[in-house]
Design a protein around this motif. Structure first.
Motif, PDB file in Angstrom:
ATOM      1  N   ILE A   1       3.533 -13.387  -2.860  1.00  0.00           N
ATOM      2  CA  ILE A   1       2.884 -13.256  -1.559  1.00  0.00           C
ATOM      3  C   ILE A   1       1.455 -12.789  -1.801  1.00  0.00           C
ATOM      4  N   PHE A   2       0.486 -13.648  -1.517  1.00  0.00           N
ATOM      5  CA  PHE A   2      -0.915 -13.255  -1.624  1.00  0.00           C
ATOM      6  C   PHE A   2      -1.347 -12.631  -0.305  1.00  0.00           C
ATOM      7  N   LEU A   3      -1.941 -11.447  -0.387  1.00  0.00           N
ATOM      8  CA  LEU A   3      -2.427 -10.765   0.814  1.00  0.00           C
ATOM      9  C   LEU A   3      -3.880 -10.359   0.600  1.00  0.00           C
ATOM     10  N   PHE A   4      -4.781 -10.976   1.371  1.00  0.00           N
ATOM     11  CA  PHE A   4      -6.200 -10.668   1.266  1.00  0.00           C
ATOM     12  C   PHE A   4      -6.791 -10.481   2.663  1.00  0.00           C
ATOM     13  N   ARG A   5      -8.076 -10.113   2.686  1.00  0.00           N
ATOM     14  CA  ARG A   5      -8.809  -9.999   3.946  1.00  0.00           C
ATOM     15  C   ARG A   5      -9.815 -11.128   4.037  1.00  0.00           C
ATOM     16  N   ARG A   6      -9.880 -11.748   5.194  1.00  0.00           N
ATOM     17  CA  ARG A   6     -10.915 -12.756   5.412  1.00  0.00           C
ATOM     18  C   ARG A   6     -12.290 -12.083   5.527  1.00  0.00           C
ATOM     19  N   ASN A   7     -12.329 -10.990   6.293  1.00  0.00           N
ATOM     20  CA  ASN A   7     -13.587 -10.282   6.487  1.00  0.00           C
ATOM     21  C   ASN A   7     -13.764  -9.275   5.350  1.00  0.00           C
ATOM     22  N   THR A   8     -14.381  -9.730   4.267  1.00  0.00           N
ATOM     23  CA  THR A   8     -14.552  -8.863   3.097  1.00  0.00           C
ATOM     24  C   THR A   8     -15.603  -7.783   3.340  1.00  0.00           C
TER      25      THR A   8
ATOM     26  N   VAL B   1       0.276 -17.660   1.248  1.00  0.00           N
ATOM     27  CA  VAL B   1      -0.999 -16.951   1.376  1.00  0.00           C
ATOM     28  C   VAL B   1      -1.058 -16.324   2.757  1.00  0.00           C
ATOM     29  N   LEU B   2      -1.283 -15.014   2.772  1.00  0.00           N
ATOM     30  CA  LEU B   2      -1.302 -14.254   4.017  1.00  0.00           C
ATOM     31  C   LEU B   2      -2.598 -13.455   4.087  1.00  0.00           C
ATOM     32  N   TYR B   3      -3.168 -13.383   5.277  1.00  0.00           N
ATOM     33  CA  TYR B   3      -4.377 -12.588   5.465  1.00  0.00           C
ATOM     34  C   TYR B   3      -4.093 -11.423   6.407  1.00  0.00           C
ATOM     35  N   TYR B   4      -4.769 -10.320   6.118  1.00  0.00           N
ATOM     36  CA  TYR B   4      -4.608  -9.110   6.927  1.00  0.00           C
ATOM     37  C   TYR B   4      -4.836  -9.394   8.405  1.00  0.00           C
ATOM     38  N   GLU B   5      -5.841 -10.186   8.686  1.00  0.00           N
ATOM     39  CA  GLU B   5      -6.152 -10.514  10.076  1.00  0.00           C
ATOM     40  C   GLU B   5      -5.014 -11.270  10.755  1.00  0.00           C
ATOM     41  N   ASP B   6      -4.260 -12.054   9.960  1.00  0.00           N
ATOM     42  CA  ASP B   6      -3.125 -12.782  10.526  1.00  0.00           C
ATOM     43  C   ASP B   6      -2.029 -11.825  10.992  1.00  0.00           C
TER      44      ASP B   6
END
Length: 336
Positions: free
Chosen positions: A187-194, A267-272
């Motif tokens: 599970i990849f977890l990142f932020r779009r707004n770096t 792929v998952l983003y914090y904003e999601d």
């Protein structure tokens, strides 16, 4: 005539002792062949890993292509008891500091069947080389890693959180090979707004020294009062290196996704997680656990508009405006 004596076709006597010896020899040879066959079968089963371990369990009701990701671990530190035939999914959360991974992990651990065991590779001795990494992973995925998050007997999904600066990129080829061999989902977890991530990172580094909460450093808070105290600090961003820092972070994310592309992953983003009510359900479906409402006691720290979070906001805004990162300035991707 002796009752067991026989004659050959030429009428010559055939000693009964020879016949008995011949029959015994045939019996011994038959036993030898049977023993070798059993040994070979056992060796063959040993090569199938979890299939052998779960040989006494019913085949899990999953598509054939997912059997490789379904496991029946046998921990050495305790017995799974009546849950020994409960299949387990292995996973790893790959993320970066201040990307919501701590909050995300508490959400997962609120599920009765998920055990995520934190940043076990924050200790250097566990990631000194690929051998120590594999040794640590094997212990974890055998359910012998006992933490407060461990559900132990009836765990249905077990994993860890692995930051990009904890050796995972340095040894990516061997790690990818081992994860694929082991049947581990990523599970990849990142932020779009770096930009927001950078602000959170600088604020956290400040509190590491300042210890604003009664002389204690906290990366995460569990009350609105604590969150408001930490949110009062406004970091000053280095304008000369701002775009370079953002680009380096995005490059690390791209490299990671490319290196681990051959794994079973999402792929998952914090904003999601913030804005999409179905995001956590999709994660649970990915891990093949019953979908539940996931909760966390953590309280978010930096929720105010960006101009209220940065000391030199006018300079930051001027530097990023009319660049590919101007989209980070409005903060519209942060709903709550």
């Amino acid at each position: 005539m002796h009752p067991y004596s026989l004659k050959s076709s030429k009428g010559a006597p055939f000693p009964s002792q020879v016949l008995v010896f011949f029959i015994a020899l045939l019996g011994f040879y038959a036993c030898y062949l049977s023993f070798n066959q059993i040994t070979l079968e056992n060796k063959g089963e040993g090569n199938t890993g979890d299939e052998q371990r779960g040989s006494n369990c019913r085949k899990p009701n999953v598509p054939d292509e997912e059997l490789h990701y379904t496991h029946f671990p046998k921990p050495t530190s305790y017995s799974r008891g009546e849950c020994s035939c409960t299949p387990v999914r292995f996973f790893v959360i790959v993320s970066m500091q201040r990307s919501g991974s701590g909050w995300f992990e508490t959400l997962l651990n609120s599920h009765p069947n998920i055990s995520s065991n934190g940043e076990i590779f924050n200790r250097i001795d566990r990631r000194q080389n690929i051998s120590s990494i594999i040794r640590t992973l094997d212990r974890l995925y055998n359910l012998d890693w006992l933490t407060s998050a461990a559900k132990n007997e009836c765990t249905a999904a077990s994993g860890l959180k692995w930051m990009l600066n904890q050796g995972i990129l340095d040894n990516h080829d061997d790690i990818v090979s081992h994860l694929n061999k082991k049947g581990v989902s990523v599970i990849f977890l990142f932020r779009r707004n770096t930009l927001r991530r950078l602000i959170s990172l600088l604020a956290n580094e400040y509190d590491r020294d300042a210890k604003q909460l009664n002389g204690t450093h906290k990366s995460h808070t569990h009350s609105r009062e604590e969150a408001e105290i930490l949110a009062k600090f406004k970091p000053e961003l280095d304008i000369s290196t701002l775009i370079t820092n953002i680009r380096n972070v995005e490059k690390s994310i791209r490299d990671c996704l490319r290196y681990f592309n051959s794994t079973r992953h999402m792929v998952l983003y914090y904003e999601d997680i913030i804005s999409n009510s179905n995001a956590l359900s999709q994660v649970q479906e990915f891990l093949r656990v019953p979908v539940r409402k996931l909760v966390s006691k953590q309280v978010k720290i930096h929720t105010r508009p960006l101009p209220d979070l940065v000391k030199n906001w006018e300079e930051v805004s001027s530097r990023l405006n009319r660049t590919e990162y101007a989209q980070f300035l409005d903060g519209a991707d942060y709903v709550k």
